[in-house]
Design an enzyme around this catalytic site. Structure first.
Site, PDB file in Angstrom:
ATOM      1  N   SER A   1      58.749  39.010  63.717  1.00 32.35           N
ATOM      2  CA  SER A   1      59.141  40.384  63.425  1.00 32.35           C
ATOM      3  C   SER A   1      57.888  41.247  63.186  1.00 32.35           C
ATOM      4  O   SER A   1      56.965  41.232  64.001  1.00 32.35           O
ATOM      5  CB  SER A   1      60.083  40.373  62.223  1.00 32.35           C
ATOM      6  OG  SER A   1      60.704  41.594  62.062  1.00 32.35           O
TER       7      SER A   1
ATOM      8  N   ASP B   1      69.480  38.667  69.012  1.00 31.94           N
ATOM      9  CA  ASP B   1      68.681  39.557  68.172  1.00 31.94           C
ATOM     10  C   ASP B   1      68.749  40.968  68.762  1.00 31.94           C
ATOM     11  O   ASP B   1      68.233  41.217  69.840  1.00 31.94           O
ATOM     12  CB  ASP B   1      67.235  39.046  68.147  1.00 31.94           C
ATOM     13  CG  ASP B   1      66.327  39.872  67.233  1.00 31.94           C
ATOM     14  OD1 ASP B   1      66.770  40.918  66.728  1.00 31.94           O
ATOM     15  OD2 ASP B   1      65.171  39.452  67.046  1.00 31.94           O
TER      16      ASP B   1
ATOM     17  N   HIS C   1      68.513  38.527  64.428  1.00 32.23           N
ATOM     18  CA  HIS C   1      67.077  38.610  64.169  1.00 32.23           C
ATOM     19  C   HIS C   1      66.616  37.517  63.202  1.00 32.23           C
ATOM     20  O   HIS C   1      65.508  36.996  63.321  1.00 32.23           O
ATOM     21  CB  HIS C   1      66.759  39.998  63.603  1.00 32.23           C
ATOM     22  CG  HIS C   1      65.291  40.258  63.414  1.00 32.23           C
ATOM     23  ND1 HIS C   1      64.389  40.107  64.441  1.00 32.23           N
ATOM     24  CD2 HIS C   1      64.575  40.653  62.339  1.00 32.23           C
ATOM     25  CE1 HIS C   1      63.166  40.408  63.986  1.00 32.23           C
ATOM     26  NE2 HIS C   1      63.255  40.734  62.717  1.00 32.23           N
ATOM     27  N   ASP C   2      67.467  37.161  62.256  1.00 32.40           N
ATOM     28  CA  ASP C   2      67.117  36.152  61.257  1.00 32.40           C
ATOM     29  C   ASP C   2      66.869  34.774  61.860  1.00 32.40           C
ATOM     30  O   ASP C   2      66.346  33.889  61.175  1.00 32.40           O
ATOM     31  CB  ASP C   2      68.233  36.041  60.203  1.00 32.40           C
ATOM     32  CG  ASP C   2      67.943  36.911  58.989  1.00 32.40           C
ATOM     33  OD1 ASP C   2      66.854  37.516  58.947  1.00 32.40           O
ATOM     34  OD2 ASP C   2      68.808  36.980  58.098  1.00 32.40           O
TER      35      ASP C   2
ATOM     36  N   ARG D   1      68.643  47.467  51.488  1.00 31.97           N
ATOM     37  CA  ARG D   1      68.643  46.056  51.882  1.00 31.97           C
ATOM     38  C   ARG D   1      69.933  45.697  52.615  1.00 31.97           C
ATOM     39  O   ARG D   1      69.928  44.938  53.587  1.00 31.97           O
ATOM     40  CB  ARG D   1      68.488  45.185  50.641  1.00 31.97           C
ATOM     41  CG  ARG D   1      68.490  43.706  50.910  1.00 31.97           C
ATOM     42  CD  ARG D   1      67.356  43.310  51.821  1.00 31.97           C
ATOM     43  NE  ARG D   1      67.227  41.865  51.928  1.00 31.97           N
ATOM     44  CZ  ARG D   1      66.312  41.267  52.659  1.00 31.97           C
ATOM     45  NH1 ARG D   1      65.461  41.987  53.362  1.00 31.97           N
ATOM     46  NH2 ARG D   1      66.243  39.960  52.713  1.00 31.97           N
TER      47      ARG D   1
END
Lengths: 389, 197
Positions: free
Chosen positions: A157, A324, A357-358, A227
């Site tokens: 990232s 992602d 994405h994680d 968040r």
């Protein structure tokens, strides 16, 4: 005590603070008179100093990349899945350096540190940063640790952007650059999500225009909301579907009962937001999302990624994940195409995953295989350099 | 890839040139050309295990679905674009060959010749789709969906104005090797073409 941990864990680790007395001139023109970096290292630097790997963290990351701080810790460092003895970033072979970057809020000089000019915390006055400032501070760190060339600079990232910037700023000091789930610049959609997150923080009455520390408050709600937004963009629709679906945590849809209904996903997100708001600094969040938004690998190279990468001397591994959508495979493919056009050595894998994405942090057999095969060559090269020394 | 095939392909590669290998498999050819010809090579592959095999060899492998097109490669960005033994597995071999000739100044294509006497006999006598040592799949599980013959391929080249710089043939049978010079479509096991446009 270490035998309480899995055999492929680096075990107990201890962060240390390294102080840098020399002023650091920042990309914005301002000067950081001196700074601290909080650092963890795993493994041993070999006698040729050829096996050092720099781990670059992402938006909310820090120096604790692997292992445990106390025997009671339930969760290891954020990239423990891939750093450790026998893991792709094999601590039996590499000397791994993980740090919290300047601007961070985990012990390195950032908005919570004392501004020597005022004797008070920097807060909102902390200078804006660019990825190159991180690279320059990391190069000071390398010098202090006796590392003249990294075997690899590795990041996911935002960390991948940091790694690519290394390859351009100090081409002769990086042998391999690993950019995972990364991009040469953010898309408008990405910037939009970051701006929503920033707005959430700034509209919290406890934010006090960034001066919350002197008011003795914390913009918890704003930071939690930021968040939560971020978190949704790190996951995929598929993953949220399988993990939460429409399951209820409490309440019922039954007629006649009016207990408040809460979906599992609501409770999960709230928990994510709340725990983050306790540990993270709002000014750091603003600063880092800005750094992310402003990052544009090729800006100084006439907006030409091929011209930018033509300065690099290292080899590249680029990895993306199919679901992602925050740093989509297309963004990685752009990196790869520019590298090919610049005649650079590059390997690219697009890993099937439903984790969004994680995925770059999570277990995945194929990702691990690719990562391991690549790092194995990096390690062998480093070992060859010892024999040649 | 068999040694005779490799020997022929190597002859057509300029030392030090940029080479793109479509369907590069485990990277054996690129690795070999890297050491014999110091090429700057890149391979495209879609199979996960083969990609990892390429990485282990230190070959530049780019995960790519060739069937989705090669639009991200600029015109004439490689000296040679190679494709060994993958033509028959493509969705549209004709389009891929056009793309190869756009990206590369020259192309090298190899494919199993379905016009081979043994394939013809298998189908003609047994009445079943040929299953050989070289092509060991059953009709229902084969990745090879577009078989062609030497004659078919040359017809395509003619239709598309593709120049054949060289043609070579190989066979694992000594007797076929004697005859394939005269009747390539009947005796070549693998056909190898060096093309340009």
């Amino acid at each position: 005590m270490n035998n309480r941990f899995p055999t492929n864990s680096v075990g107990l680790v201890k962060p240390r603070i390294i102080h840098f007395e020399e002023p650091l001139e920042l990309a914005c023109g301002r000067i950081l008179p001196h700074f601290d970096l909080v650092v963890e290292t795993y493994g041993e630097l070999n006698r040729a100093a050829s096996n050092a790997v720099l781990i670059c963290h992402a938006l909310s990351g820090h120096h604790h990349a692997a292992g445990f701080h106390t025997p009671e810790d339930k969760k290891p460092g954020w990239w423990d899945e891939y750093i450790g003895p026998g893991k792709p970033i094999d601590t039996n072979r590499f000397y791994v350096v993980a740090l919290n970057n300047i601007g961070g809020c985990h012990g390195s000089t950032g908005p919570r540190a004392i501004n020597p000019a005022t004797g008070k915390a920097w807060g909102r006055d902390f200078p804006p940063l660019r990825a190159r400032d991180w690279v320059h501070s990391q190069s000071r760190l390398a010098a202090k640790l006796g590392i003249s060339q990294w075997a690899a600079v590795v990041g996911g990232s935002l960390g991948g952007m940091n790694a690519m910037r290394w390859a351009l700023e100090y081409p002769d000091r990086v042998r391999h650059c690993v950019a995972i789930a990364s991009a040469m610049k953010l898309s408008a959609q990405n910037i939009a999500f970051n701006e929503i997150a920033r707005r959430a923080i700034k509209s919290d009455p406890d934010f006090h225009n960034g001066d919350y520390l002197s008011h003795g408050t914390l913009p918890r709600n704003g930071l939690a909301l930021a968040r939560m937004i971020g978190h949704v963009t790190y996951l995929s629709d598929e993953l949220m579907g399988t993990r939460f679906g429409r399951e209820l945590r409490s309440g019922t849809f039954e007629r006649g009962l009016d207990a408040p209904i809460e979906f599992q996903v609501e409770s999960y997100l709230r928990h994510q937001g709340d725990s983050f708001s306790e540990i993270f600094d709002a000014n750091t969040y603003l600063l880092m999302t800005k750094l992310l938004d402003y990052f544009d690998l090729a800006r100084e190279y006439g907006d030409d990624p091929v011209a930018a990468f033509s300065h690099a001397q290292c080899k590249f591994l680029v990895v993306s994940f199919t679901t992602d959508w925050r740093f989509s495979p297309q963004r990685s493919r752009e990196i790869v195409d520019a590298l090919i056009a610049a005649n650079k050595d590059v390997v690219y894998a697009n890993i099937e995953s439903d984790m969004g994405h994680d995925a770059f942090l999570l277990p995945n057999a194929r990702y691990e295989g690719v990562f391991r095969a690549y790092m194995d060559n990096v390690a062998r090269e480093a070992e060859q350099l010892v024999r040649n020394a | 890839m068999l040694q005779p095939e490799l020997d022929i392909v190597q002859k057509w590669i300029t030392p030090g040139s940029r080479v793109l290998d479509l369907g590069c498999g485990d990277g054996m050819l690129l690795q070999s050309l890297g050491s014999s010809h110091q090429i700057e090579g890149y391979g495209l592959e879609i199979d996960p295990e083969r990609i990892t095999a390429c990485i282990a060899k230190g070959v530049n492998v780019i995960e790519t679905d060739i069937n989705k097109g090669l639009a991200h490669f600029p015109d004439k960005s490689f000296e040679t674009v190679l494709m060994t033994n993958s033509l028959q597995a493509l969705m549209r071999p004709d389009r891929t060959i056009e793309e190869m000739l756009r990206i590369g100044r020259e192309c090298v294509v190899t494919f199993p010749n379905f016009g081979n006497i043994r394939a013809r006999t298998y189908l003609g006598v047994k009445g079943q789709m040929p299953v050989t040592k070289q092509l060991s799949y059953q009709w229902y599980d084969t990745p090879n969906i577009h078989f062609c013959t030497v004659k078919d391929f040359e017809t395509l080249c003619l239709e598309k104005n593709i120049s054949i710089i060289h043609r070579a043939t190989v066979s694992s049978h000594a007797i076929d090797r004697q005859l394939m010079g005269i009747w390539p479509n009947l005796f070549a096991e693998t056909a190898i073409y060096h093309l340009s446009k």
